[in-house]
Motif scaffolding. Structure first.
Motif, PDB file in Angstrom:
ATOM      1  N   VAL A  80       0.857  -1.186   0.000  1.00 61.63           N
ATOM      2  CA  VAL A  80       0.000   0.000   0.000  1.00 61.63           C
ATOM      3  C   VAL A  80       0.891   1.233   0.000  1.00 61.63           C
ATOM      4  O   VAL A  80       1.834   1.324   0.779  1.00 61.63           O
ATOM      5  N   GLY A  81       0.593   2.171  -0.898  1.00 56.36           N
ATOM      6  CA  GLY A  81       1.328   3.422  -0.916  1.00 56.36           C
ATOM      7  C   GLY A  81       2.421   3.460  -1.959  1.00 56.36           C
ATOM      8  O   GLY A  81       3.191   2.506  -2.102  1.00 56.36           O
ATOM      9  N   SER A  82       2.494   4.579  -2.685  1.00 58.07           N
ATOM     10  CA  SER A  82       3.489   4.725  -3.744  1.00 58.07           C
ATOM     11  C   SER A  82       4.907   4.584  -3.225  1.00 58.07           C
ATOM     12  O   SER A  82       5.751   3.913  -3.832  1.00 58.07           O
ATOM     13  N   ALA A  83       5.206   5.227  -2.097  1.00 57.27           N
ATOM     14  CA  ALA A  83       6.565   5.213  -1.569  1.00 57.27           C
ATOM     15  C   ALA A  83       7.021   3.804  -1.222  1.00 57.27           C
ATOM     16  O   ALA A  83       8.190   3.450  -1.433  1.00 57.27           O
ATOM     17  N   ASN A  84       6.121   2.984  -0.714  1.00 57.75           N
ATOM     18  CA  ASN A  84       6.475   1.614  -0.357  1.00 57.75           C
ATOM     19  C   ASN A  84       6.798   0.771  -1.585  1.00 57.75           C
ATOM     20  O   ASN A  84       7.690  -0.078  -1.562  1.00 57.75           O
ATOM     21  N   VAL A  85       6.050   1.003  -2.649  1.00 61.09           N
ATOM     22  CA  VAL A  85       6.290   0.250  -3.884  1.00 61.09           C
ATOM     23  C   VAL A  85       7.621   0.659  -4.501  1.00 61.09           C
ATOM     24  O   VAL A  85       8.407  -0.181  -4.958  1.00 61.09           O
ATOM     25  N   ARG A  86       7.878   1.947  -4.519  1.00 61.82           N
ATOM     26  CA  ARG A  86       9.160   2.436  -5.039  1.00 61.82           C
ATOM     27  C   ARG A  86      10.319   1.864  -4.208  1.00 61.82           C
ATOM     28  O   ARG A  86      11.331   1.423  -4.766  1.00 61.82           O
ATOM     29  N   SER A  87      10.181   1.863  -2.895  1.00 61.94           N
ATOM     30  CA  SER A  87      11.228   1.320  -2.025  1.00 61.94           C
ATOM     31  C   SER A  87      11.454  -0.167  -2.294  1.00 61.94           C
ATOM     32  O   SER A  87      12.595  -0.651  -2.247  1.00 61.94           O
ATOM     33  N   ALA A  88      10.373  -0.887  -2.582  1.00 61.18           N
ATOM     34  CA  ALA A  88      10.498  -2.312  -2.876  1.00 61.18           C
ATOM     35  C   ALA A  88      11.320  -2.539  -4.141  1.00 61.18           C
ATOM     36  O   ALA A  88      12.088  -3.507  -4.221  1.00 61.18           O
ATOM     37  N   LEU A  89      11.182  -1.667  -5.119  1.00 57.38           N
ATOM     38  CA  LEU A  89      12.010  -1.755  -6.320  1.00 57.38           C
ATOM     39  C   LEU A  89      13.458  -1.431  -5.987  1.00 57.38           C
ATOM     40  O   LEU A  89      14.380  -2.166  -6.370  1.00 57.38           O
ATOM     41  N   GLU A  90      13.672  -0.357  -5.259  1.00 55.56           N
ATOM     42  CA  GLU A  90      15.029   0.057  -4.908  1.00 55.56           C
ATOM     43  C   GLU A  90      15.752  -1.002  -4.096  1.00 55.56           C
ATOM     44  O   GLU A  90      16.975  -1.166  -4.221  1.00 55.56           O
TER      45      GLU A  90
ATOM     46  N   THR B  77       5.211   9.326 -14.490  1.00 55.88           N
ATOM     47  CA  THR B  77       6.276  10.325 -14.550  1.00 55.88           C
ATOM     48  C   THR B  77       6.119  11.410 -13.489  1.00 55.88           C
ATOM     49  O   THR B  77       7.083  11.777 -12.818  1.00 55.88           O
ATOM     50  N   GLY B  78       4.911  11.936 -13.330  1.00 56.18           N
ATOM     51  CA  GLY B  78       4.690  13.001 -12.363  1.00 56.18           C
ATOM     52  C   GLY B  78       4.993  12.572 -10.948  1.00 56.18           C
ATOM     53  O   GLY B  78       5.545  13.347 -10.150  1.00 56.18           O
ATOM     54  N   THR B  79       4.658  11.337 -10.610  1.00 62.19           N
ATOM     55  CA  THR B  79       4.908  10.835  -9.261  1.00 62.19           C
ATOM     56  C   THR B  79       6.402  10.759  -8.970  1.00 62.19           C
ATOM     57  O   THR B  79       6.874  11.198  -7.916  1.00 62.19           O
ATOM     58  N   SER B  80       7.166  10.194  -9.899  1.00 65.38           N
ATOM     59  CA  SER B  80       8.603  10.074  -9.674  1.00 65.38           C
ATOM     60  C   SER B  80       9.260  11.450  -9.644  1.00 65.38           C
ATOM     61  O   SER B  80      10.104  11.724  -8.784  1.00 65.38           O
ATOM     62  N   TRP B  81       8.875  12.302 -10.572  1.00 64.70           N
ATOM     63  CA  TRP B  81       9.494  13.627 -10.678  1.00 64.70           C
ATOM     64  C   TRP B  81       9.305  14.451  -9.406  1.00 64.70           C
ATOM     65  O   TRP B  81      10.242  15.064  -8.899  1.00 64.70           O
ATOM     66  N   ILE B  82       8.096  14.433  -8.869  1.00 62.50           N
ATOM     67  CA  ILE B  82       7.775  15.288  -7.732  1.00 62.50           C
ATOM     68  C   ILE B  82       7.946  14.566  -6.399  1.00 62.50           C
ATOM     69  O   ILE B  82       8.622  15.063  -5.490  1.00 62.50           O
ATOM     70  N   THR B  83       7.368  13.387  -6.273  1.00 65.41           N
ATOM     71  CA  THR B  83       7.357  12.710  -4.980  1.00 65.41           C
ATOM     72  C   THR B  83       8.705  12.081  -4.639  1.00 65.41           C
ATOM     73  O   THR B  83       9.194  12.204  -3.518  1.00 65.41           O
TER      74      THR B  83
END
Length: 311
Positions: A77-87, A98-104
Motif C-alpha cells: 500500500v502506498g506509492s513510496a512503499n512500492v518504489r522502495s520495494a524496487l530500490e 512520470t509526475g509521481t517520480s518527478w515530484i514525490t
C-alpha cells in the motif's frame, strides 16, 4: 503467505523450458512467443488500486509468455512503499507515473511542461539512481476533479478556475489522504487556483469511495479522480478542465533496475507492444471492468492479452 522478496537473474533456463513444454493446455505459457527471458524471475509490483493491479498482471503474464517466471504482487500500500520495494530489489519492476517520480521521489516542486519533456527529465534523473524507464504508454493517469454532470450544468462550471468563483458553500471537495499532503495535490492546487475553503468543506475518503460520494453529492460536489478511471463515464461524471495546467503529466511506463535491463535487454522488446496499446481510453475500459463490473484484474489481463494476440 510469505511475500517473495528476492529475484534471481540466472539459473532457471532449464526449469523454464521444462515448464513451458509441460503446459499444453490454455494460458499464457502455452501461447509463449519465445524463451528469450528464460532465467528471469521475481515479483512485478503494484500500487493499491485496480489500474496498477491490471498492469502488474498484464506485465507478468506477458513476460512469462516469453520464458520468464514472475508473479504479480499486489500486497503493498502506498506509492513510496512500492518504489522502495524496487530500490531494495524486492520487486523486479512495476509501472510508475512520470509526475509521481518527478515530484514525490525526486523532490521537484514544479512539473515539466509537455508529456515527452516530462518523461525525458524523469528518465534522466532516475537513471542516476540506477532505475530504468522503458518506453512509456500513451496513457496519462493524471489527477483531476470531477462533478456529476447535472450539477456541473446547474453551477455552470467547466474548469477548475470556475470552481474558485463559486460561493464557498458550493466549494466542497472529496480527496484522498495522500493527495491532501502532496506538493502536486491539494496544497498546490489551492494556491494555484486561489481556493480558500475551510477544512470543513473537505472530506478525506478512500480512493474508491470518492467516486460514489461525488456521484451522490452529499459529502462533496467535487471529487478527486484519476483520468484513466472507468467510473468517470459509468457514473456520468464531468471532469473539470485543468485550465492553468497545474497537474503534472502522469504518463505510465514500466520501471526496473538498470542492472536487470542490462542482463535482460529483451524485456524492453517484449513489453513494447503492450505499452503502445495502453492509451488513456483503453485503460479506462480495462479499469471499468474491475471497478464497475467487478471482474478480477488477473482475468481482465489474461482476456485482454489474448484478444490482442500478445499471448
Amino acid at each position: 503467505m510469505k511475500q517473495r522478496t528476492t529475484f534471481s537473474l540466472i539459473g532457471l533456463a532449464a526449469i523454464g523450458a521444462l515448464a513451458l513444454s509441460a503446459c499444453s493446455g490454455g494460458g499464457a505459457a502455452s501461447a509463449s512467443k519465445g524463451d528469450e527471458l528464460d532465467g528471469l524471475s521475481g515479483d512485478i509490483g503494484a500500487k493499491d488500486f485496480s489500474e496498477q493491479f491490471i498492469l502488474a498482471h498484464l506485465t507478468s503474464q506477458l513476460l512469462n509468455a516469453h520464458g520468464a517466471d514472475t508473479e504479480a504482487n499486489t500486497k503493498l500500500v502506498g506509492s513510496a512503499n512500492v518504489r522502495s520495494a524496487l530500490e531494495n530489489d524486492e520487486f523486479l519492476g512495476y509501472w510508475e507515473y512520470t509526475g509521481t517520480s518527478w515530484i514525490t521521489y525526486n523532490g521537484n516542486t514544479a512539473p515539466v511542461q509537455g508529456a515527452e519533456a516530462q518523461f525525458d527529465a524523469t528518465k534522466k534523473v532516475d537513471a542516476e539512481k540506477g532505475i530504468a524507464w522503458l518506453d512509456p504508454a500513451p496513457l496519462n493517469n493524471t489527477y483531476a476533479f470531477a462533478i456529476r454532470s447535472d450539477k456541473a450544468e446547474e453551477l455552470g462550471v467547466k474548469t477548475l478556475s470556475d470552481i474558485a468563483k463559486l460561493p464557498v458553500a458550493e466549494q466542497t471537495f472529496c480527496i484522498e489522504s495522500e493527495f491532501s499532503t502532496r506538493d502536486d495535490g491539494w496544497p498546490g492546487l489551492k494556491a494555484a487556483y486561489g481556493l480558500d475553503v475551510p477544512d470543513s468543506n473537505v472530506a478525506l475518503l478512500d480512493t474508491g469511495v470518492i467516486y460514489t460520494a461525488t456521484q451522490k453529492g452529499d459529502d462533496c460536489n467535487f471529487g478527486e479522480v484519476f483520468q484513466t478511471d472507468g467510473r468517470i463515464k459509468a457514473l456520468d461524471l464531468t471532469v473539470m478542465e485543468d485550465d492553468k495546467e497545474f497537474f503534472p503529466v502522469y504518463q505510465g511506463a514500466f520501471t526496473l533496475k538498470q542492472k536487470t535491463l542490462d542482463e535482460y535487454p529483451e524485456i524492453a522488446e517484449v513489453l513494447a507492444p503492450l505499452s503502445e496499446l495502453l492509451t488513456t481510453e483503453e485503460m479506462q475500459k480495462l479499469n471499468a471492468l474491475a471497478d464497475v463490473d467487478g471482474e478480477d484484474p488477473e482475468d481482465i489481463a489474461t482476456d485482454w492479452l489474448e484478444e490482442q494476440g500478445l499471448i
